[in-house]
Write a protein that holds these residues in place. Structure first.
Motif, mmCIF file in Angstrom:
data_model
loop_
_atom_site.group_PDB
_atom_site.id
_atom_site.type_symbol
_atom_site.label_atom_id
_atom_site.label_comp_id
_atom_site.label_asym_id
_atom_site.label_seq_id
_atom_site.Cartn_x
_atom_site.Cartn_y
_atom_site.Cartn_z
ATOM 1 N N HIS A 1 -55.104 25.388 29.653
ATOM 2 C CA HIS A 1 -53.711 25.371 30.084
ATOM 3 C C HIS A 1 -52.915 24.241 29.442
ATOM 4 C CE1 HIS A 1 -54.489 28.559 32.833
ATOM 5 N NE2 HIS A 1 -55.380 27.864 33.523
ATOM 6 N N LEU B 1 -42.255 34.361 32.323
ATOM 7 C CA LEU B 1 -43.203 33.442 32.944
ATOM 8 C C LEU B 1 -43.095 33.553 34.458
ATOM 9 C CD1 LEU B 1 -42.436 30.296 30.750
ATOM 10 C CD2 LEU B 1 -44.373 31.848 30.496
ATOM 11 N N ALA B 2 -44.239 33.455 35.128
ATOM 12 C CA ALA B 2 -44.280 33.475 36.597
ATOM 13 C C ALA B 2 -44.440 32.044 37.091
ATOM 14 C CB ALA B 2 -45.442 34.341 37.084
ATOM 15 N N LEU C 1 -54.956 35.183 27.891
ATOM 16 C CA LEU C 1 -54.114 35.263 29.083
ATOM 17 C C LEU C 1 -54.935 35.556 30.332
ATOM 18 C CD1 LEU C 1 -51.084 37.309 27.671
ATOM 19 C CD2 LEU C 1 -51.510 34.843 27.579
ATOM 20 N N PRO C 2 -54.440 35.120 31.504
ATOM 21 C CA PRO C 2 -53.226 34.339 31.741
ATOM 22 C C PRO C 2 -53.414 32.876 31.319
ATOM 23 C CG PRO C 2 -54.395 34.637 33.797
ATOM 24 C CD PRO C 2 -55.137 35.447 32.768
ATOM 25 N N VAL D 1 -46.618 30.391 34.413
ATOM 26 C CA VAL D 1 -47.792 31.080 33.883
ATOM 27 C C VAL D 1 -47.363 32.303 33.064
ATOM 28 C CG1 VAL D 1 -49.992 32.177 34.455
ATOM 29 C CG2 VAL D 1 -49.085 30.349 35.923
ATOM 30 N N LEU D 2 -47.928 32.429 31.857
ATOM 31 C CA LEU D 2 -47.746 33.634 31.054
ATOM 32 C C LEU D 2 -48.906 34.577 31.373
ATOM 33 C CD1 LEU D 2 -46.217 35.156 28.789
ATOM 34 C CD2 LEU D 2 -47.788 34.053 27.159
ATOM 35 N N LYS D 3 -48.596 35.675 32.049
ATOM 36 C CA LYS D 3 -49.647 36.606 32.471
ATOM 37 C C LYS D 3 -49.805 37.777 31.509
ATOM 38 C CE LYS D 3 -49.328 35.492 37.383
ATOM 39 N NZ LYS D 3 -49.162 36.016 38.765
ATOM 40 N N SER D 4 -48.710 38.207 30.895
ATOM 41 C CA SER D 4 -48.748 39.309 29.935
ATOM 42 C C SER D 4 -47.692 39.074 28.877
ATOM 43 C CB SER D 4 -48.477 40.651 30.623
ATOM 44 O OG SER D 4 -49.449 40.948 31.603
ATOM 45 N N GLU E 1 -45.377 29.688 39.884
ATOM 46 C CA GLU E 1 -46.157 29.873 41.109
ATOM 47 C C GLU E 1 -47.120 28.714 41.317
ATOM 48 O OE1 GLU E 1 -47.846 33.633 40.043
ATOM 49 O OE2 GLU E 1 -49.644 32.727 39.174
ATOM 50 N N VAL F 1 -50.752 27.143 41.446
ATOM 51 C CA VAL F 1 -52.034 27.381 40.775
ATOM 52 C C VAL F 1 -52.993 26.258 41.169
ATOM 53 C CG1 VAL F 1 -50.908 28.507 38.818
ATOM 54 C CG2 VAL F 1 -51.378 26.053 38.719
#
Length: 359
Positions: free
Chosen positions: A121, A13-14, A55-56, A5-8, A16, A18
């Protein structure tokens, strides 16, 4: 499910857990087996390219996978089918001028942003939801072959340009940007479509020689000098005859003089296709002489991506043996190493290179 995931912008990338995508009418859920990593993904994720992304978001431009679930409007697809997922999502309420967004990559205009909020997504995930019309059957594949077939996402871009230009067998084509990732794909696609000759200008002599080694005398390399007028004449002299079509697929960093030199090689009644990133990040725009366009009856096509039926047509070229996917050197990463994949793609984004994430 697991996803990157691109949060900022400007942050890694995180990877995790989802929520699972939920199937709706007109949609397909696909188990992602392989998805290419764009060579400029790092520029998008850092914010350098200023792409319109809400985002995200789970990034990722399409990919190869297997159908997990289908809606009631799917009459040919079956659960388990191997498919190519096209990231080019179009609005369905205006067939003439649809809004477009690239799922997991960017959006165009206000309508594109509205599309993005729903088909939000991308493919850096174990599963993704795509519009039914964006899924094309591939036929039988092995798990290993899925990685190689991911390169279709790259090849589809120049293929869309040549379709717009109505490229005909036996014609002479010039590819501006031939030694790059998309440009080398354009050379391969043009030859597969029956081009008699591809003029391939560039400054990378090693890659120009590699294009000739792979494709033989149908590729005519041109070592650019940096002088616009000299390069234009050199490209024209290198061609075996008049140049019917010129496709520009240069990145944003290239000067407009380089692009103009290539474009203005086409014969009277020739066609030009603009698919590159010139002026995307500011700076001078591309200036072309009005009188030259008018008096030479030159047709200029601005092309973003490709028509809906392009994927099926390109797959047929591969199945017929006209387009060789094994030309590409592929490097695969698992989802846990998505950030390393992005770094690798940036460092290895040249001709016939493919970085893939296998969720």
């Amino acid at each position: 499910m697991k996803a990157a995931v691109l949060k900022s912008f400007g942050f890694p990338l995180a990877v995790e857990e989802v929520p699972e995508p939920v199937l709706g009418t007109g949609e397909v859920i696909v188990d992602v087996v392989a998805t290419r990593v764009l060579s400029y993904s790092n520029e998008v994720f850092s914010g350098e390219r200023k792409y319109a992304l809400d985002l995200p978001v789970i990034p990722g431009a399409g990919g190869v996978g297997r159908v997990r679930a289908i809606g009631p409007d799917a009459t040919k697809l079956s659960v388990g089918d191997w498919v190519l997922c096209d990231p080019t999502v179009r609005s369905r309420d205006d067939a003439i001028a649809p809004d477009i967004h690239l799922q997991g990559v960017s959006a165009r205009g206000e309508g594109g942003m509205r599309l993005q909020k729903y088909f939000h997504h991308g493919s850096f995930a174990e599963r993704m939801r795509v519009p039914t019309e964006n899924v094309t059957r591939l036929g039988e594949l092995s798990e290993a072959e899925a990685t190689q077939w991911s390169v279709l996402g790259t090849m589809l871009v120049p293929y869309g340009g040549f379709l717009a230009a109505r490229l005909q067998p036996g014609e002479t084509v010039l590819v501006s940007g031939a030694t790059g990732n998309f440009g080398s794909a354009a050379v391969a696609v043009a030859l597969a479509m029956g081009a008699a000759c591809v003029v391939a200008p560039g400054r990378n002599e090693k890659m120009l020689a590699e294009l000739v080694r792979r494709y033989g005398a149908r590729v005519r390399p041109v070592k650019l000098t940096g002088n616009e007028n000299d390069d234009r004449e050199l490209m024209k002299r290198t061609a075996p005859g008049p140049i019917d079509c010129a496709l520009d697929i240069m990145p944003p960093s290239v000067a407009t003089t380089v692009v103009r030199a290539a474009i203005m090689t086409v014969r009277p009644n020739g066609r030009v296709v603009l698919m590159g990133g010139v002026n995307m990040q500011g700076g001078p725009g591309l200036e072309l002489p009005y009188n030259w366009i008018m008096r030479e009856c030159v047709t200029i096509h601005g092309v973003w991506m490709y028509p809906r039926d392009a994927a099926a047509r390109l797959i047929a070229l591969v199945r017929a043996g006209l387009l060789k996917l094994e030309e590409y050197e592929t490097t695969a990463f698992d989802l846990d190493h998505a950030n390393e994949a992005v770094e690798h793609a940036a460092a290895n984004g040249g001709a016939f290179k493919l970085t893939v994430i296998r969720p």
